[in-house]
Design an enzyme around this catalytic site. Sequence first.
Site, PDB file in Angstrom:
ATOM      1  N   MET A 193      41.698  35.349  38.507  1.00  0.00           N
ATOM      2  CA  MET A 193      42.271  36.170  39.530  1.00  0.00           C
ATOM      3  C   MET A 193      41.065  36.949  40.217  1.00  0.00           C
ATOM      4  SD  MET A 193      45.138  37.927  37.129  1.00  0.00           S
ATOM      5  CE  MET A 193      46.277  38.330  38.906  1.00  0.00           C
ATOM      6  N   ASP A 194      39.690  36.692  39.790  1.00  0.00           N
ATOM      7  CA  ASP A 194      38.771  37.331  40.467  1.00  0.00           C
ATOM      8  C   ASP A 194      38.012  36.161  41.225  1.00  0.00           C
ATOM      9  OD1 ASP A 194      37.668  35.921  38.447  1.00  0.00           O
ATOM     10  OD2 ASP A 194      36.767  37.644  37.416  1.00  0.00           O
ATOM     11  N   ASP A 195      36.556  36.485  41.621  1.00  0.00           N
ATOM     12  CA  ASP A 195      35.796  35.671  42.502  1.00  0.00           C
ATOM     13  C   ASP A 195      34.955  34.733  41.561  1.00  0.00           C
ATOM     14  OD1 ASP A 195      36.884  36.412  44.889  1.00  0.00           O
ATOM     15  OD2 ASP A 195      35.921  38.325  44.845  1.00  0.00           O
TER      16      ASP A 195
END
Length: 673
Positions: free
Chosen positions: A538-540
């Site tokens: 869900m993050d980069d």
Amino acid sequence: MSDFNQEVDMSEMFKVPEQLRAKAHVKSMEEYRAMYKASIEDPETFWGDMAREFHWETPFTKVGPTFNFDRAKGPVHMSWFDGGKTNLAYNCLDRNIEKGLGDRMAIHYECNDMDDQHASFTYTQVLELVCKFANALKAEGVTKGDRVSIYLPMTVELPAAMLACARIGAVHSVVFGGFSADALAGRIVDAQSKVVITADGVMRATKPVQLKSITDKACELAELQGFKVERVVCVGRLKGTPYADQVKHDWVEGRDVWCNDFIGSQPATCGVEWVASEDPLFMLYTSGSTGRPKGVLHTTAGYMLGTFATMKYVFDYQMEDTFFCTADCGWITGHSYITYGPMLNGATQVLFEGVPTHPEVDRFWKICAKYKVTTFYTAPTAIRALMKSGEEPVTRNDLSSLRLLGSVGEPINPEAWKWYHRVVGGGRCAIADTYWQTETGSHLLAPLVGAVDCKPGSACFPFFGVEVAILDDKGVELEGECSGSLVLRRPPPSMMRSLYGDHQRFEEAYFSQFNGYYFTGDGCKRDKDGYYWLTGRMDDVINVSGHRIGTAEVESALVAFPNVAEAAVVGFPHDIKGEGIYCYVTLNEGEEYDDALKPKLKQQVREMIGAFATPDEIHWAPGLPKTRSGKIMRRVLRKIALPDYLTQDLGDTSTLADPSVVDVLKANHPRAA
Ligand code: WTA
């Protein structure tokens, strides 16, 4: 990011193979549930009893976990087995030898070339090598708590060097042999390792990897950053072989020493440094969503229990097994399921130096047949790549010894799962999809193969001691069937304790999103039967062939290129790699874009990170889609990176400072014919 799970049939079920259940450590769902409950409700007994199988120089006074995950209540901390003193290398080697396993094969070392000098090492032989290494490190002045960087190919010296550090209480920092000089230098400087252990080079399929020359360059770069490496120990992997002239490197007198000379005259026994349960064992750098790589710090006793227990229960380890994990010790999978987990269990395993496609696409299966491997552990990306070559390369080898197949690194798509099950496993093997992270040190979610019916694409249920929850955007725990952010409520024993030298960054990276929880960074669904399905980061962070890459790292490599003003990197679905690397690049004012820049930009990333991070696509962006406050709208960039970008709904773009940049990006599209 991965969208594999979207079209998945969440009701398809594969029953536990009965012949496996009969011998398994855990034979039914009821038994699994009872043990899980005990691990959470009475850790004192559950983990305490298990821990007492090991040697403790000083017994622990409390099992734990003692912890705080709530920043509002003070600093985040966690500990297990307080008061105890032990040693990982002792428990991996001496303890097994005392139990009579000295002559048992520990490691079958399989070289890159089929006809090279493969060798097998018994537990006694590994102990001797580890002791020589440990004595040499001590003679060099390395003492408890000192960091040692290890940049080696997959030869027996790699786990031996790790265990030697553990034996004397030094902290190893293994850097994967695919990292560039720049990346290695950064890790040496961050860890302040005065000693670096490397090799002259290694052949990967038909290409040489210049490990020593990269190390030389890294030492120079470190010196420019004000840090001096005092000793480089060089394993002569190619020295004296027909490949010797394929590697070229310098020799710095007074700094460099051949490994044979370094350890040669040392005694084959070495006393043990007894360390406290919470003394650091190793650090391992991994990518996050921001900035430079994070030095994940693991400590001793909890990590020992976590890797031991998952090896035993998830891989249902039995004495007659032969284990083959295809990972490199440069990643966490190699730490936990080559160096530590198997050795703690007294297992026999294969250590493979080469690649799955050399000399032919059936190399894994040849190795399985040669050593009668029972338990095989690899990544979905490898399975998908090998699927492309069809069934014959698999079926021409005798794989009847296999009973358990593991998967790790990214969500496994059901098509790959079923091929793995049917073609490699002959329809009779269990499949363990294991979900975990560098940070967690050992498996979080995985089926216990004798107890749990599997659903292809699901990592099934939490392992003992792992208390997961799924949260909504507001941080509220969801019940039953749901989808949200996967978090931990409490630390399993093998959980990381901090980031090396930066506890504040540790708290911010993992504990600031949801108060009172560790955030994994992963999205997850729970179905009506309680099975967990990972849906991707869900993050980069993107997951390329099972390698974790921070988009920010690739961006900073790109902007270091002279004419690049700005870069934005996103992942896109890739048939084999899972995700590919897609880079938007803006040039400095007045610079002309030319396609000849593409290979140069790709080369820039290879040099600053490593070949495994090479971009798949470069997209010239005269402007990037930004909000009025200057924030890049990554969701738009992710959609434009898709093959069917023309028909994608880009969502609300009204908050863009300049909505016309979107049309320009479409007009410049590298995928346009
Ligand atoms: C992903 C590798 C789905 C996940 C052990 C995680 C997985 C990251 C799985 C950690 C799996 C790993 N199913 N996703 N079985 N295994 N991941 O630190 O996004 O290299 O957060 O550790 O890989 O990657 P790392």
